[in-house]
Write a protein that holds these residues in place. Structure first.
Motif, PDB file in Angstrom:
ATOM      1  N   ASP A  11      20.325 -18.510   4.067  1.00  0.00           N
ATOM      2  CA  ASP A  11      21.029 -17.949   2.910  1.00  0.00           C
ATOM      3  C   ASP A  11      20.247 -16.822   2.241  1.00  0.00           C
ATOM      4  O   ASP A  11      20.828 -15.803   1.858  1.00  0.00           O
ATOM      5  CB  ASP A  11      21.347 -19.034   1.884  1.00  0.00           C
ATOM      6  N   ALA A  12      18.941 -16.989   2.076  1.00  0.00           N
ATOM      7  CA  ALA A  12      18.140 -15.971   1.384  1.00  0.00           C
ATOM      8  C   ALA A  12      18.125 -14.659   2.167  1.00  0.00           C
ATOM      9  O   ALA A  12      18.258 -13.566   1.591  1.00  0.00           O
ATOM     10  CB  ALA A  12      16.719 -16.479   1.161  1.00  0.00           C
ATOM     11  N   THR A  13      17.975 -14.733   3.484  1.00  0.00           N
ATOM     12  CA  THR A  13      17.982 -13.523   4.312  1.00  0.00           C
ATOM     13  C   THR A  13      19.367 -12.893   4.306  1.00  0.00           C
ATOM     14  O   THR A  13      19.506 -11.667   4.220  1.00  0.00           O
ATOM     15  CB  THR A  13      17.535 -13.850   5.748  1.00  0.00           C
ATOM     16  N   PHE A  14      20.398 -13.734   4.381  1.00  0.00           N
ATOM     17  CA  PHE A  14      21.763 -13.223   4.317  1.00  0.00           C
ATOM     18  C   PHE A  14      22.004 -12.506   2.983  1.00  0.00           C
ATOM     19  O   PHE A  14      22.609 -11.430   2.957  1.00  0.00           O
ATOM     20  CB  PHE A  14      22.786 -14.343   4.507  1.00  0.00           C
ATOM     21  N   ASP A  15      21.538 -13.094   1.888  1.00  0.00           N
ATOM     22  CA  ASP A  15      21.698 -12.459   0.575  1.00  0.00           C
ATOM     23  C   ASP A  15      21.002 -11.107   0.531  1.00  0.00           C
ATOM     24  O   ASP A  15      21.541 -10.145  -0.019  1.00  0.00           O
ATOM     25  CB  ASP A  15      21.161 -13.363  -0.536  1.00  0.00           C
ATOM     26  N   ALA A  16      19.819 -11.037   1.111  1.00  0.00           N
ATOM     27  CA  ALA A  16      19.096  -9.758   1.141  1.00  0.00           C
ATOM     28  C   ALA A  16      19.860  -8.739   1.982  1.00  0.00           C
ATOM     29  O   ALA A  16      19.986  -7.565   1.599  1.00  0.00           O
ATOM     30  CB  ALA A  16      17.681  -9.970   1.679  1.00  0.00           C
ATOM     31  N   THR A  26      24.866 -11.626  -6.344  1.00  0.00           N
ATOM     32  CA  THR A  26      24.673 -10.942  -7.622  1.00  0.00           C
ATOM     33  C   THR A  26      25.997 -10.430  -8.154  1.00  0.00           C
ATOM     34  O   THR A  26      26.965 -10.296  -7.413  1.00  0.00           O
ATOM     35  CB  THR A  26      23.728  -9.724  -7.468  1.00  0.00           C
ATOM     36  N   ALA A  27      26.013 -10.111  -9.419  1.00  0.00           N
ATOM     37  CA  ALA A  27      27.208  -9.519 -10.031  1.00  0.00           C
ATOM     38  C   ALA A  27      27.508  -8.152  -9.415  1.00  0.00           C
ATOM     39  O   ALA A  27      28.653  -7.725  -9.375  1.00  0.00           O
ATOM     40  CB  ALA A  27      27.017  -9.396 -11.541  1.00  0.00           C
ATOM     41  N   LEU A  28      26.479  -7.462  -8.914  1.00  0.00           N
ATOM     42  CA  LEU A  28      26.702  -6.159  -8.293  1.00  0.00           C
ATOM     43  C   LEU A  28      27.608  -6.263  -7.072  1.00  0.00           C
ATOM     44  O   LEU A  28      28.377  -5.364  -6.784  1.00  0.00           O
ATOM     45  CB  LEU A  28      25.364  -5.519  -7.887  1.00  0.00           C
ATOM     46  N   GLU A  29      27.505  -7.373  -6.363  1.00  0.00           N
ATOM     47  CA  GLU A  29      28.342  -7.549  -5.190  1.00  0.00           C
ATOM     48  C   GLU A  29      29.797  -7.754  -5.565  1.00  0.00           C
ATOM     49  O   GLU A  29      30.687  -7.503  -4.757  1.00  0.00           O
ATOM     50  CB  GLU A  29      27.851  -8.728  -4.357  1.00  0.00           C
ATOM     51  N   ILE A  44      31.485  -2.914   6.535  1.00  0.00           N
ATOM     52  CA  ILE A  44      30.353  -3.830   6.676  1.00  0.00           C
ATOM     53  C   ILE A  44      30.323  -4.806   5.505  1.00  0.00           C
ATOM     54  O   ILE A  44      30.145  -6.013   5.688  1.00  0.00           O
ATOM     55  CB  ILE A  44      29.028  -3.054   6.795  1.00  0.00           C
ATOM     56  N   VAL A  45      30.511  -4.295   4.290  1.00  0.00           N
ATOM     57  CA  VAL A  45      30.527  -5.165   3.109  1.00  0.00           C
ATOM     58  C   VAL A  45      31.665  -6.178   3.225  1.00  0.00           C
ATOM     59  O   VAL A  45      31.493  -7.363   2.921  1.00  0.00           O
ATOM     60  CB  VAL A  45      30.644  -4.337   1.806  1.00  0.00           C
ATOM     61  N   GLY A  46      32.818  -5.735   3.697  1.00  0.00           N
ATOM     62  CA  GLY A  46      33.948  -6.646   3.874  1.00  0.00           C
ATOM     63  C   GLY A  46      33.652  -7.745   4.881  1.00  0.00           C
ATOM     64  O   GLY A  46      34.001  -8.912   4.672  1.00  0.00           O
ATOM     65  N   VAL A  47      33.014  -7.384   5.983  1.00  0.00           N
ATOM     66  CA  VAL A  47      32.653  -8.382   6.991  1.00  0.00           C
ATOM     67  C   VAL A  47      31.662  -9.379   6.397  1.00  0.00           C
ATOM     68  O   VAL A  47      31.791 -10.593   6.597  1.00  0.00           O
ATOM     69  CB  VAL A  47      32.088  -7.714   8.259  1.00  0.00           C
ATOM     70  N   LEU A  48      30.684  -8.879   5.651  1.00  0.00           N
ATOM     71  CA  LEU A  48      29.722  -9.787   5.021  1.00  0.00           C
ATOM     72  C   LEU A  48      30.412 -10.695   4.001  1.00  0.00           C
ATOM     73  O   LEU A  48      30.033 -11.859   3.853  1.00  0.00           O
ATOM     74  CB  LEU A  48      28.570  -9.007   4.387  1.00  0.00           C
ATOM     75  N   ASP A  49      31.425 -10.174   3.328  1.00  0.00           N
ATOM     76  CA  ASP A  49      32.214 -11.026   2.424  1.00  0.00           C
ATOM     77  C   ASP A  49      32.909 -12.145   3.206  1.00  0.00           C
ATOM     78  O   ASP A  49      32.943 -13.291   2.760  1.00  0.00           O
ATOM     79  CB  ASP A  49      33.247 -10.209   1.651  1.00  0.00           C
ATOM     80  N   ASN A  90      25.555  -3.661   0.303  1.00  0.00           N
ATOM     81  CA  ASN A  90      26.209  -3.227  -0.931  1.00  0.00           C
ATOM     82  C   ASN A  90      25.545  -1.982  -1.513  1.00  0.00           C
ATOM     83  O   ASN A  90      26.234  -1.075  -1.994  1.00  0.00           O
ATOM     84  CB  ASN A  90      26.248  -4.367  -1.941  1.00  0.00           C
ATOM     85  N   LEU A  91      24.230  -1.933  -1.469  1.00  0.00           N
ATOM     86  CA  LEU A  91      23.524  -0.737  -1.927  1.00  0.00           C
ATOM     87  C   LEU A  91      23.900   0.459  -1.062  1.00  0.00           C
ATOM     88  O   LEU A  91      24.169   1.551  -1.575  1.00  0.00           O
ATOM     89  CB  LEU A  91      22.011  -0.968  -1.893  1.00  0.00           C
ATOM     90  N   ASN A  92      23.954   0.256   0.245  1.00  0.00           N
ATOM     91  CA  ASN A  92      24.349   1.321   1.158  1.00  0.00           C
ATOM     92  C   ASN A  92      25.760   1.825   0.829  1.00  0.00           C
ATOM     93  O   ASN A  92      26.003   3.035   0.794  1.00  0.00           O
ATOM     94  CB  ASN A  92      24.284   0.818   2.601  1.00  0.00           C
ATOM     95  N   ALA A  93      26.684   0.904   0.579  1.00  0.00           N
ATOM     96  CA  ALA A  93      28.064   1.291   0.258  1.00  0.00           C
ATOM     97  C   ALA A  93      28.130   2.068  -1.051  1.00  0.00           C
ATOM     98  O   ALA A  93      28.851   3.063  -1.154  1.00  0.00           O
ATOM     99  CB  ALA A  93      28.954   0.045   0.190  1.00  0.00           C
ATOM    100  N   ARG A  94      27.368   1.639  -2.043  1.00  0.00           N
ATOM    101  CA  ARG A  94      27.365   2.371  -3.321  1.00  0.00           C
ATOM    102  C   ARG A  94      26.802   3.773  -3.130  1.00  0.00           C
ATOM    103  O   ARG A  94      27.309   4.748  -3.699  1.00  0.00           O
ATOM    104  CB  ARG A  94      26.572   1.608  -4.378  1.00  0.00           C
TER     105      ARG A  94
END
Length: 178
Positions: free
Chosen positions: A72-77, A171-174, A154-159, A83-87
């Motif tokens: 989970d921790a690695t997945f979160d990172a 995080t709230a940023l996600e 990519i963000v959608g797949v991770l979702d 998400n940073l890349n998408a922003r």
């Protein structure tokens, strides 16, 4: 104890970066246009359900396989990186669209207003050059838009991975929508 957290954070960050490199290769921007004609996700852009086809895309299936067994921790990172890349893609697309569309159009409008006949004569005499410039001005933003689409994909797949793992957003940023 603080040292253990720093080492764990470093390990998770290193693993996340390694996963990021492998994950982003599954979503090349150059073939986005081609995939718009044959992937289940592309065919799923009709009707109400935009997720079932997206889940069946080859890239999505391969991403799920890549992330199987990731803690989970690695997945979160990894998710935070995506998400940073998408922003950042969103920021760049705004700048590119603003620049590519306003500057050339402003110059063309000003030139047409000041020297309309001369501009038309120039375009007639140098039509190949005019077409090349117009294509370049068009293809620049299109290439950035393709990258932006892929970064959001990519963000959608991770979702989807997060949902199927039963894992809450990190995080709230996600959760933020722009």
């Amino acid at each position: 104890m603080a040292k253990d957290v720093a080492v764990a954070g470093t390990r998770e960050a290193a693993e996340a970066w390694a996963l990021w490199i492998r994950l982003k290769r599954l979503f090349p921007a150059w073939n986005l246009f081609l995939e718009a004609f044959y992937t289940p996700g592309a065919w799923g852009y009709m009707g109400v359900d935009f997720l079932s086809g997206f889940r069946r895309n080859r890239s999505t299936v391969e991403a799920f396989a890549l992330l199987e067994g990731v803690d989970d921790a690695t997945f979160d990172a990894l998710s935070a990186l995506a998400n940073l890349n998408a922003r950042r893609h969103d920021q760049m697309v705004r700048a590119v669209v603003l620049f590519y569309l306003t500057v050339p159009l402003s110059i063309a409008a000003l030139t047409a207003d000041l020297a309309g006949d001369s501009m038309l004569n120039f375009l007639r005499q140098h039509s190949t050059l005019a077409i090349q410039v117009a294509a370049g001005i068009t293809l620049g933003p299109v290439s950035y838009l393709q990258g932006q689409w892929r970064s959001r994909q990519i963000v959608g797949v991770l979702d989807l991975v997060r949902i199927e793992r039963g894992q809450a957003p990190f995080t709230a940023l996600e959760l933020r929508e722009e």
